[in-house]
Design a protein around this motif. Structure first.
Motif, PDB file in Angstrom:
ATOM      1  N   THR A  16       0.848  -1.184   0.000  1.00 49.27           N
ATOM      2  CA  THR A  16       0.000   0.000   0.000  1.00 49.27           C
ATOM      3  C   THR A  16       0.885   1.235   0.000  1.00 49.27           C
ATOM      4  N   ASP A  17       0.798   1.987  -1.058  1.00 47.90           N
ATOM      5  CA  ASP A  17       1.600   3.206  -1.202  1.00 47.90           C
ATOM      6  C   ASP A  17       3.079   2.935  -0.980  1.00 47.90           C
ATOM      7  N   ASP A  18       3.586   1.868  -1.626  1.00 46.40           N
ATOM      8  CA  ASP A  18       4.996   1.487  -1.566  1.00 46.40           C
ATOM      9  C   ASP A  18       5.456   1.039  -0.181  1.00 46.40           C
ATOM     10  N   GLN A  19       4.542   0.799   0.742  1.00 45.88           N
ATOM     11  CA  GLN A  19       4.901   0.238   2.035  1.00 45.88           C
ATOM     12  C   GLN A  19       4.361  -1.179   2.101  1.00 45.88           C
ATOM     13  N   ILE A  20       5.177  -2.084   2.591  1.00 44.28           N
ATOM     14  CA  ILE A  20       4.752  -3.468   2.713  1.00 44.28           C
ATOM     15  C   ILE A  20       4.255  -3.691   4.133  1.00 44.28           C
ATOM     16  N   VAL A  21       3.053  -4.228   4.241  1.00 48.48           N
ATOM     17  CA  VAL A  21       2.465  -4.539   5.533  1.00 48.48           C
ATOM     18  C   VAL A  21       2.421  -6.058   5.652  1.00 48.48           C
ATOM     19  N   CYS A  22       3.149  -6.598   6.623  1.00 47.04           N
ATOM     20  CA  CYS A  22       3.229  -8.049   6.791  1.00 47.04           C
ATOM     21  C   CYS A  22       2.256  -8.531   7.857  1.00 47.04           C
TER      22      CYS A  22
END
Length: 116
Positions: free
Chosen positions: A14-20
């Motif tokens: 999401t918006d170049d951020q990875i949420v694990c």
């Protein structure tokens, strides 16, 4: 078969951020069978994973009485050794566990033990 305890790598971009996810992923998943009968072997057995100086005894997975799991969230190059009285000791070829941004990528192994 492993779908009840394995997690596919689950990351959202999401918006170049990875949420694990926070789920714990086992890297090694091993099923041991009697080579003659095809029946699972899961009692009085040792399933060990070795990566250099690191050693771990794999544990039976709750709910899946035939599956041994280990190397949780730990990438590396493992050799799996299976020992049981009355059977020939099994030693695998090296198994390479990698990881992505979130979790280790699981590898499955089925071992067919030969009787002595």
């Amino acid at each position: 078969m492993f779908s009840t305890f394995l997690v596919t790598t689950s990351c959202e971009d999401t918006d170049d951020q990875i949420v694990c996810t926070t789920q714990f992923v086992y890297g090694l998943n091993v099923i041991v069978l009697d080579a003659s009968t095809g029946n699972p072997i899961f009692q009085d057995i040792e399933v060990k994973a070795v990566d250099g100086m690191y050693q771990e005894i794999l544990e039976l997975v709750p709910g899946l009485e035939y599956a041994f799991a280990g190397a949780g969230e730990r990438a590396g190059t493992y050799v799996v050794m299976v020992t049981k009285a009355g059977y020939q000791t099994y030693t695998s070829a090296p198994i390479i566990l990698t990881r992505d941004e979130c979790h280790v990528i699981p590898q499955s192994l089925t071992v067919n033990l030969q009787t002595n």
